[in-house]
Write a protein that holds these residues in place. Structure first.
Motif, PDB file in Angstrom:
ATOM      1  N   UNK A 518      20.855  -2.587  -0.700  1.00  0.00           N
ATOM      2  CA  UNK A 518      19.708  -2.536  -1.598  1.00  0.00           C
ATOM      3  C   UNK A 518      18.993  -1.216  -1.663  1.00  0.00           C
ATOM      4  N   UNK A 519      19.497  -0.179  -0.975  1.00  0.00           N
ATOM      5  CA  UNK A 519      18.804   1.117  -0.991  1.00  0.00           C
ATOM      6  C   UNK A 519      19.526   2.152  -1.834  1.00  0.00           C
ATOM      7  N   UNK A 520      20.608   1.749  -2.495  1.00  0.00           N
ATOM      8  CA  UNK A 520      21.327   2.675  -3.367  1.00  0.00           C
ATOM      9  C   UNK A 520      22.207   3.662  -2.640  1.00  0.00           C
ATOM     10  N   UNK A 521      22.468   3.431  -1.364  1.00  0.00           N
ATOM     11  CA  UNK A 521      23.235   4.394  -0.577  1.00  0.00           C
ATOM     12  C   UNK A 521      24.702   4.431  -0.992  1.00  0.00           C
ATOM     13  N   UNK A 522      25.254   3.264  -1.269  1.00  0.00           N
ATOM     14  CA  UNK A 522      26.672   3.198  -1.616  1.00  0.00           C
ATOM     15  C   UNK A 522      26.961   3.994  -2.889  1.00  0.00           C
ATOM     16  N   UNK A 523      26.078   3.896  -3.867  1.00  0.00           N
ATOM     17  CA  UNK A 523      26.282   4.612  -5.131  1.00  0.00           C
ATOM     18  C   UNK A 523      26.225   6.115  -4.934  1.00  0.00           C
ATOM     19  N   UNK A 524      25.519   6.564  -3.899  1.00  0.00           N
ATOM     20  CA  UNK A 524      25.402   7.999  -3.636  1.00  0.00           C
ATOM     21  C   UNK A 524      26.510   8.501  -2.722  1.00  0.00           C
ATOM     22  N   UNK A 525      27.365   7.604  -2.261  1.00  0.00           N
ATOM     23  CA  UNK A 525      28.486   8.021  -1.429  1.00  0.00           C
ATOM     24  C   UNK A 525      28.189   8.068   0.056  1.00  0.00           C
ATOM     25  N   UNK A 526      27.042   7.531   0.491  1.00  0.00           N
ATOM     26  CA  UNK A 526      26.733   7.480   1.921  1.00  0.00           C
ATOM     27  C   UNK A 526      27.569   6.372   2.561  1.00  0.00           C
ATOM     28  N   UNK A 527      28.412   6.736   3.511  1.00  0.00           N
ATOM     29  CA  UNK A 527      29.389   5.813   4.058  1.00  0.00           C
ATOM     30  C   UNK A 527      28.819   4.992   5.211  1.00  0.00           C
ATOM     31  N   UNK A 528      29.470   3.862   5.474  1.00  0.00           N
ATOM     32  CA  UNK A 528      29.145   3.041   6.638  1.00  0.00           C
ATOM     33  C   UNK A 528      30.366   2.953   7.547  1.00  0.00           C
ATOM     34  N   UNK A 529      30.103   2.693   8.816  1.00  0.00           N
ATOM     35  CA  UNK A 529      31.192   2.534   9.780  1.00  0.00           C
ATOM     36  C   UNK A 529      31.687   1.087   9.768  1.00  0.00           C
ATOM     37  N   UNK A 530      32.694   0.833  10.605  1.00  0.00           N
ATOM     38  CA  UNK A 530      33.259  -0.514  10.671  1.00  0.00           C
ATOM     39  C   UNK A 530      32.234  -1.538  11.128  1.00  0.00           C
ATOM     40  N   UNK A 531      31.297  -1.118  11.990  1.00  0.00           N
ATOM     41  CA  UNK A 531      30.296  -2.057  12.487  1.00  0.00           C
ATOM     42  C   UNK A 531      29.109  -2.204  11.535  1.00  0.00           C
ATOM     43  N   UNK A 532      29.165  -1.550  10.372  1.00  0.00           N
ATOM     44  CA  UNK A 532      28.114  -1.696   9.369  1.00  0.00           C
ATOM     45  C   UNK A 532      27.002  -0.675   9.451  1.00  0.00           C
ATOM     46  N   UNK A 533      26.981   0.160  10.500  1.00  0.00           N
ATOM     47  CA  UNK A 533      25.944   1.193  10.606  1.00  0.00           C
ATOM     48  C   UNK A 533      26.288   2.374   9.715  1.00  0.00           C
ATOM     49  N   UNK A 534      25.279   3.175   9.400  1.00  0.00           N
ATOM     50  CA  UNK A 534      25.495   4.331   8.542  1.00  0.00           C
ATOM     51  C   UNK A 534      26.275   5.408   9.288  1.00  0.00           C
ATOM     52  N   UNK A 535      27.222   6.018   8.598  1.00  0.00           N
ATOM     53  CA  UNK A 535      28.036   7.076   9.196  1.00  0.00           C
ATOM     54  C   UNK A 535      27.248   8.383   9.181  1.00  0.00           C
TER      55      UNK A 535
END
Length: 739
Positions: A518-535
């Motif tokens: 819900x924060x728009x991170x995915x659309x900006x290309x901010x990746x997440x790790x396998x455990x769901x935390x931000x890379x």
């Protein structure tokens, strides 16, 4: 493959041995090369292809095998071939040799190292994938840096050899040019130190500064690349915008405001986050109430007869809420606005790297900031257990609204939260069954700590189901109006037994998941790790150079003090990263489980040290030997310290027992500032105190490392003194003692 590696290693060893036994290393001195310069020049004039080809191959071989003499060979190349041809020949020869050295290291050692240190190398390779080329380029620019080390280390990573080659070719070019240029004046040089003439010193200074300039240029390039995707504001409302008002977000806001940056803090719920409202504060208030109840039950061992305590659960929860209210002003909007932070209530969503849309009941507004720090925290993880959706599940979030004590409570999860809350409810009068999939409680801790906690919890009436998997919540209601959880318990014999655990309430404590949606991170290309935390990298920077993350949303530790530790790094790196970056370190990060006995640790456990292949010694002290513990009747527990073998360097410490979290602070201080057990032993501790356990542990370590030979000579010396100075009498006394 192992035989091929061994054969290659033997061949390389033979070549290196021939190099040194032949005296080639002694021949490659500036004096010798100066004496032979005229002969080289004549030979070059007669047979240029032979000389150039031979020089090229010799340089490649020396670089590939990391043999000494490359600097002299570079100077000689300038003397022989001049700046233009010398730079061309040596540039390609050095790069080819470096690439072969990396390939040799990769062939010999990468596979076994990746097998042994998979986790650590994966983090390194992740960094290499992100900015490995730039990192290698900056290292190559400094000509006095040991290039052979770079060759070997980079060979162990997953960097492509072609990338290694072309980056090395470009990065080594300036340094090579300096040495080749110096070679043109070979006849005037008396020693290699003469290379550092005033003009050349200026060259070296510029080369040393170039990595910083290059880093700045790369940062500019990244910003321009972003600007091509998004429209960068011409001016900004804030220096820092923090999303999330929990522990990490509040610390980040505080630090930024303290250095006079303009700060905005956006929080959609309550300031203080989980720690204040649903985590640390309420849980410790509940633990304290339950501990008092247990102390009353045990009072008769001190000669005080009180009987079974009467629990008013409503009053207990009122105590919990009172604790939250009294701590709340520390995290209040009024306090932070007084510090200069502008606080906004609402949902935050990034429109682009610099613009954040804040939505609230009052409408929407867009805020701009040079840097954005994501500190959105985490929430309890609820597993996809069949039937769970049909009941009102308890988590660490909604537990604090309970008005009645559950008569039968099932806890899913044997980690810190499950153990703390399970023991507390059992002490307050619930019949608690705790289900853990693993073979022990507290999976991250050593088995001796987990086993002691298991013994204490079972003695207090907690029913522990280890090696047990929850299967489903059964629809039917049992005779007492509750529900039933079906579990599969794995026996030592290998058999699986099915059991049914009746419960009135079910508490899920199987971990937490990062709030990233819900924060728009995915659309900006901010990746997440396998455990769901931000890379994020070691400076807590995301793939976007002005977006950072800290706290539970960044992992890997979901602890309030870890969040504060990260918040400092994220904020300082965001504000001052152009000048200096700080890598976050967890080497001396403490962690405490507030059960009774408390389980506390800093640094490595035995389990982790073995998994990483790290050698260690163990020094253990039982609290049953401590006078204060004996006086208080709290003798269960121990102190365990891991040190480097035969060295006074602490790798980790575990404390289990009364007040373990407080006692751990001494070891955390020691690890943070590089203090060894000798210094702890030499520190005066009050008697009788719990802190004496640290000194006693240091004493055990010291006794195990005492200088036996010196003590033997001292024993003979004192025997000689007792014998009136007679060596014969001393020898006779020692003989009688040995007999």
């Amino acid at each position: 493959m192992a035989h091929r590696r061994l054969l290659l290693l033997l061949v390389l060893a033979a070549i290196v041995a021939v190099y040194f036994l032949s005296g080639a290393d002694e021949a490659l001195t500036l004096a010798n090369l100066q004496a032979e310069q005229a002969r080289f020049q004549a030979w070059l004039a007669d047979e240029p292809v032979t000389v150039v080809g031979g020089f090229f191959l010799l340089y490649v071989l020396m670089a590939a095998l990391s043999l000494p003499g490359a600097a002299v060979m570079t100077v000689l190349g300038g003397a022989l071939f001049g700046l233009g041809w010398g730079l061309l020949i040596i540039s390609f020869a050095s790069t080819l040799g470096a690439t072969l050295a990396a390939l040799i290291a990769r062939t010999l050692a990468r596979a076994p190292l990746e097998k042994r240190f998979a986790g650590q190398l994966e983090r390194i390779n992740a960094g290499i994938r992100r900015e490995g080329a730039f990192y290698l380029f900056t290292l190559r620019l400094i000509p006095l840096f040991p290039f052979f080390v770079i060759n070997l280390v980079m060979g162990l990573t997953r960097m492509r050899l072609w990338t290694f080659y072309w980056v090395s070719q470009l990065g080594m070019l300036p340094g090579t040019a300096v040495y080749v240029n110096a070679g043109r004046e070979l006849g005037n040089l008396q020693s290699l130190s003469d290379v550092l003439s005033p003009g050349l010193i200026g060259s070296f200074v510029m080369i040393g500064l170039f990595p910083w300039l290059a880093r700045g240029l790369v940062a500019i390039a990244k910003r321009r690349r972003l600007a091509r995707r998004f429209r960068r504001p011409t001016r900004f409302d804030y220096d820092i915008l923090v999303i999330g008002g929990g522990s990490a977000g509040l610390v980040a806001s505080y630090i930024a405001a303290a250095v006079k940056a303009r700060v905005a803090l956006v929080e959609r719920d309550r300031l203080g986050g989980d720690c204040l409202n649903t985590g640390c504060v309420p849980s410790k208030a509940l633990i304290r109430a339950s501990r008092v109840a247990e102390e009353i039950r045990r009072a008769n061992r001190y000669g005080i007869d009180t009987g079974e305590p009467r629990i008013d659960f409503g009053a207990v929860m009122a105590h919990v809420q009172r604790a939250i209210r009294e701590v709340e002003p520390h995290d209040s909007r009024e306090r932070y606005e007084g510090l200069g932070v502008e606080v906004f209530a609402g949902e935050a969503r990034l429109q682009d790297p610099w613009r954040v849309r804040v939505t609230s009941g009052a409408g929407e507004r867009v805020l701009t900031a040079r840097h954005v720090i994501i500190a959105s925290g985490a929430r309890p993880k609820v597993p996809p257990l069949p039937g769970l959706e049909r009941i009102d599940v308890l988590t660490s979030d909604n537990l604090w609204q309970l008005e009645m004590l559950p008569e039968r409570l099932v806890v899913l999860g044997g980690g810190p939260i499950g153990c703390e809350l399970g023991q507390s409810f059992a002490r307050l009068g619930s019949h608690v069954s705790l289900v853990e999939m693993g073979p022990q409680l507290l999976p991250r801790e050593d088995s001796d700590a987990a086993e002691l906690l298991r013994h204490c919890m079972e003695k207090e009436g907690v029913s522990l189901w280890l090696d047990t998997r929850a299967v489903r919540v059964i629809e039917e209601v049992d005779a007492e109006g509750g529900h039933v959880l079906e579990v599969e318990s794995h026996q030592a014999s290998g058999e699986v037994e099915v059991h049914r655990l009746p419960f009135d309430r079910l508490l899920v404590a199987v971990g937490r998941q990062a709030n990233v949606a819900g924060m728009g991170l995915e659309a900006l290309g901010v990746e997440t790790r396998e455990d769901g935390t931000l890379a994020v990298d070691e400076s807590l920077q995301s793939v976007l150079p002005n977006v950072w993350a800290c706290g539970d949303v960044a992992g890997p530790f979901q602890l309030t003090h870890a969040s504060a530790h990260q918040a400092w790094h994220a904020t300082v790196n965001a504000l001052f990263g152009e000048f200096k970056r700080f890598r976050v370190s967890y080497r001396a990060l403490p962690a405490v489980t507030y059960t009774e006995p408390e389980v506390a640790r800093v640094g490595l456990s035995e389990r982790e040290a073995r998994a990483r292949g790290i050698d260690f010694e163990v020094t253990r002290y039982e609290l049953a030997e401590l006078d204060r513990a004996i006086a208080e009747g709290q003798t269960e527990g121990f102190v365990k310290v891991l040190t480097v073998p035969d060295r006074d360097r602490i790798l980790g410490a575990s404390v289990v027992g009364q007040g373990a979290g407080e006692l751990l602070a001494e070891f955390t201080l020691a690890m943070t500032h590089g203090i060894g057990l000798n210094k702890l032993l030499g520190t005066v501790h009050p008697y009788p105190s719990w802190s004496e356990a640290a000194k006693a542990t240091a004493g055990i370590w010291k006794n195990a490392h005492k200088p036996e030979r010196l003590l033997s000579w001292l024993e003979r010396y004192f025997a000689w003194r007792r014998g009136g100075g007679s060596a014969a009498a001393a020898t006779e006394e020692m003989r009688r003692k040995d007999a």
